[in-house]
Design an enzyme around this catalytic site. Structure first.
Site, PDB file in Angstrom:
ATOM      1  N   SER A  61     -15.512 -23.260  35.284  1.00 50.95           N
ATOM      2  CA  SER A  61     -16.841 -22.785  34.922  1.00 50.95           C
ATOM      3  C   SER A  61     -17.173 -21.525  35.727  1.00 50.95           C
ATOM      4  O   SER A  61     -16.454 -20.532  35.626  1.00 50.95           O
ATOM      5  CB  SER A  61     -17.870 -23.898  35.138  1.00 50.95           C
ATOM      6  OG  SER A  61     -19.080 -23.597  34.496  1.00 50.95           O
ATOM      7  N   ASP A  63     -16.405 -26.424  23.589  1.00 54.34           N
ATOM      8  CA  ASP A  63     -17.249 -26.257  24.774  1.00 54.34           C
ATOM      9  C   ASP A  63     -18.621 -25.752  24.331  1.00 54.34           C
ATOM     10  O   ASP A  63     -18.769 -24.605  23.916  1.00 54.34           O
ATOM     11  CB  ASP A  63     -16.591 -25.273  25.747  1.00 54.34           C
ATOM     12  CG  ASP A  63     -17.230 -25.267  27.119  1.00 54.34           C
ATOM     13  OD1 ASP A  63     -18.446 -25.538  27.203  1.00 54.34           O
ATOM     14  OD2 ASP A  63     -16.524 -24.995  28.108  1.00 54.34           O
ATOM     15  N   HIS A  91     -16.934 -28.920  27.809  1.00 60.67           N
ATOM     16  CA  HIS A  91     -16.824 -28.200  29.077  1.00 60.67           C
ATOM     17  C   HIS A  91     -16.102 -29.009  30.154  1.00 60.67           C
ATOM     18  O   HIS A  91     -15.494 -28.436  31.053  1.00 60.67           O
ATOM     19  CB  HIS A  91     -18.227 -27.810  29.565  1.00 60.67           C
ATOM     20  CG  HIS A  91     -18.233 -26.782  30.650  1.00 60.67           C
ATOM     21  ND1 HIS A  91     -17.607 -25.559  30.525  1.00 60.67           N
ATOM     22  CD2 HIS A  91     -18.787 -26.792  31.889  1.00 60.67           C
ATOM     23  CE1 HIS A  91     -17.787 -24.859  31.639  1.00 60.67           C
ATOM     24  NE2 HIS A  91     -18.490 -25.579  32.479  1.00 60.67           N
TER      25      HIS A  91
END
Length: 765
Positions: free
Chosen positions: A629, A707, A739
């Site tokens: 991320s 995602d 994600h």
């Protein structure tokens, strides 16, 4: 009988030292070197299969002296003072139910239990489920007037056993579990109007929750938010499902990206006591103050003060200005009245308000004053005492450390968690401060078990007579119960002794928590060191990075994770570093990256690694970096910097361009992507602009195709830029993974794949 060296190794397994670690003396004693240690290591399979399981003690307080705890599928009711228990609900009830129960919730008056099943995950916090109500007195399910399937949220009232739930984006209330539902709202529309639940961006970035319902303390009123996403642009991506699907599904989500149209918000309160079967509910709207109403704004906190007083916090879209509005109920008109004299403004001149949003207020029982964490003049987060009708406040804590959270407030004491003890930002301890003398502060946890426990959280009973201390490290998790009258430990609830025993037969890494100086400032790092660490040897180093605003990677938490495997089996040092932009060390450090993401936090990771490589035990030819991320973004920016420090790196689900990410998060730190505001910083902080430098490193790019948070678009654009620049790199996508890439098969695959890539980079194959 254990040999002395094995006893000490066992202690190391549960208490990785959180001080400046040199080689522990115990590891240098006779019979305790790598060549003679026949114990197994912690393997990749151990991590993926969760071979060594930590035990937790997740209690649920139901009064000021009682809590529920699930054991062997029985729900037990415990007396906190004496420790005796009785069966509250037998396991046979679950067995006879006919569904796999995902969760349960007991009504405040303990007459009913809500069973949750058919759980279907949506986004990070949101899901749908089915519910049945069990009558504890009759010991049977209620079969009339059942809750509809695919309910989006449900909650008991604060007292008694009323229910409020959201179905098809509208709110319903049941005064009795077996009575018909009464509809509160009629405007709900999928992906457009959300009543009582959050849309995507509010769920992810503002409330960190799906619920947007708030019962008043005595359940006379129900407050709710309404989100309107009519004008919010949609993100669309394919969902491939199983191979029998000839055409992929298309997922569409209202998702405001930086600078795009945001959802609008309205806030209402409905008087539940006035409901009747023949009369529709009338909701009273509370309008935000004019200082935020003039432009785009957010609702960021709702706190009931008393039964007829409510506190709302509003935030401008440019998140350096917030206002708390304390509203009172006017019985004569049935309206909620705002007063300028009860409004409290919070402004940041160096960055944004709060850590991620303004902190919640904690009101005294009379509702006339409150305590709140705000930044003091030196830029540290501390507790300030406000009168509701006065602007100025009195700080009751101070120092070059930060209060993490207010945990409980009684008539005599305020309890809070801070990182004051020994000046370690990555530690957490419980304190209490006397309200009639702010100089009388006591740390309740600092000296309880300092070698094993330096990172605490807490759970208080309903009136704070008892509390559970939850120690998360540096040793194995430890759960204890305490009486707040004298703060004495009543009993140990869970000490993970079984895991301690098992880990004594495993070569476990140790943990080093220390600091270096950059730019004249102290910054903390942690290192997971291989077993039998020898500072005269050279080890490969993996930098595990996140580095987002207000993040913290160097802490005193015990973990069994991928890094444990890499250090234990592969003899890789796994380090993390908190540089500029990181949290819990004051606004000067945290706000250093305000309006300039992708700069100082990236540079500091590179410079810290340079310092690590000079410590004498790091092989400077075998240094890698990885992150997920925001950590994937920083990994990519670091590798694209062309520093020559790193040989390879792995970026999972990275941001690549801030204009692709959501408005609430991005604009908090970057402002708007317009020429009048901060467009240059947006354009100068992309991964794609650094594509040419990736020729100097080995790069593995990973993303899930479904995602909903950091869209596959972000990695697709990195890939395109690297291809256009003629860069040879590796990539892996995970079909229909979000994600977290957390499905069982994908989780095993990604960590196996990353391990292989890293071992190849370090010539360990």
């Amino acid at each position: 009988m254990k040999t002395p060296w094995k006893v000490l190794l066992g202690l190391l397994a549960i208490a990785a030292l959180v001080t400046v670690i040199t080689v522990p003396v115990v590891l240098l004693t006779k019979g305790n070197d790598a060549s003679t240690d026949s114990r197994r290591t912690y393997t990749l399979a151990d991590y993926l299969k969760n071979t060594f399981r930590m035990k937790f003690y997740n209690l649920r307080w139901v009064s000021d002296h009682e809590y529920l705890y699930k054991q062997e599928n029985n729900i037990l009711l415990f007396n906190a003072e004496y420790g005796n228990s009785s069966i509250f609900l037998e396991n046979s009830t679950f067995d006879e139910f006919g569904h796999s129960i995902n969760d349960y919730s007991v009504s405040p008056d303990r007459q009913y239990i809500l069973f949750e099943y058919n759980y279907v995950k949506q986004w990070r916090h949101s899901y749908t489920a089915s519910y049945d109500i069990y009558d504890l007195n009759k010991r049977q399910l209620i079969t009339e007037e059942r809750i509809p399937n695919n309910t989006q949220w449900i909650t008991w009232s604060s007292v008694g056993h009323k229910l409020a739930y959201v179905w098809n984006n509208d709110i319903y209330v049941k005064n009795e579990p077996n009575s018909p539902s009464q509809r509160i709202t009629w405007t709900g529309k999928k992906d457009v109007i959300y009543n009582g639940i959050t849309d995507w961006v509010y769920e992810e970035e503002v409330f960190s929750a799906y619920s947007a319902l708030w019962w008043s303390p005595n359940s006379t009123f129900l407050a709710y938010a309404q989100f309107n996403d009519t004008e919010v642009p949609l993100i669309e991506y394919s969902f491939y499902s199983d191979e029998s699907l000839q055409y992929p599904k298309t997922v569409k989500i209202p998702y405001p990206k930086a600078g795009a149209v945001n959802p609008t918000i309205k806030f209402f309160v409905v008087n539940i006591s006035s409901l009747s079967p023949n009369i529709n509910a009338t909701s009273q709207q509370i309008v935000p103050p004019g200082s935020v109403l003039i432009g785009d704004h957010y609702l960021c906190d709702v706190t009931w003060v008393t039964e007829e007083r409510i506190s709302l916090q509003w935030l401008r879209r440019i998140q350096n200005y917030s206002i708390m509005d304390i509203c009172d109920y006017d019985r004569s008109t049935g309206r909620w009245i705002s007063s300028v004299g009860r409004q409290h403004i919070e402004i940041s001149t160096t960055g944004w308000v709060g850590r991620f949003r303004p902190a919640e207020p904690h009101f005294t029982s009379d509702g006339n004053s409150f305590y709140k964490i705000i930044s003091n003049e030196e830029g540290y987060k501390h507790i300030c005492h406000f009168q509701t009708d006065k602007r100025n406040c009195t700080f009751i804590t101070k120092g070059a450390w930060e209060v993490i959270g207010i945990e409980a407030l009684t008539s005599d004491y305020l309890y809070y968690i801070s990182n004051e003890y020994k000046g370690m930002p990555g530690a957490r301890n419980l304190y209490k401060i006397q309200l009639n003398d702010y100089t009388k502060v006591t740390c309740l946890s600092c000296e309880l078990n300092p070698d094993r426990c330096q990172y605490y959280s807490v759970s208080f009973s309903q009136e704070a007579k008892y509390y559970q201390l939850r120690c998360s490290g540096p040793g194995l998790p430890l759960y204890t119960l305490h009486n707040s009258n004298n703060d004495k430990e009543l009993r140990v609830l869970e000490n993970n002794s079984d895991l301690d025993q098992v880990l004594q037969d495993v070569q476990m890494p140790s943990k080093k928590l220390d600091f270096i100086h950059l730019h004249g400032t102290k910054f903390w790092y942690q290192m997971i060191l291989p077993p039998h660490f020898d500072k005269s040897k050279k080890y490969p180093l993996l930098l595990e990075v996140y580095a987002g605003p207000c993040s913290q990677k160097a802490d005193a938490i015990f973990r069994l994770n991928w890094a444990t495997y890499l250090a234990s089996t592969e003899n890789i040092i796994v380090a993390s570093f908190d540089g500029r932009g990181s949290g819990y060390q004051g606004d000067k450090i945290m706000h250093a990256i305000n309006r300039r993401l992708g700069t100082f936090e990236v540079e500091d990771q590179i410079e810290a690694t340079r310092q690590f490589s000079k410590m004498g035990f790091v092989d400077d030819k075998r240094i890698a970096i990885w992150g997920w991320s925001y950590g994937g973004y920083v990994t990519s920016m670091v590798l694209g910097a062309g520093s020559g420090v790193f040989k390879c790196g792995i970026a999972v689900a990275p941001v690549s361009k801030w204009e692709y990410y959501d408005s609430v998060y991005t604009e908090r730190y970057m402002g708007l992507p317009t020429p009048e505001d901060n467009l240059d910083s947006y354009r100068n902080s992309t991964v794609m602009s650094r594509a040419e430098n990736f020729k100097q490193v080995e790069y593995l790019l990973i993303h899930g195709t479904a995602d909903d948070n950091v869209h596959f678009q972000q990695s697709a654009q990195i890939s395109k830029a690297l291809v256009d620049a003629g860069v040879d790199f590796q990539s892996m996508w995970y079909t229909d993974e979000d994600h977290g890439i957390a499905s069982s098969t994908a989780h095993q695959h990604i960590y196996t794949h990353m391990s292989h890539f890293l071992k190849q980079c370090f010539s360990l194959l």
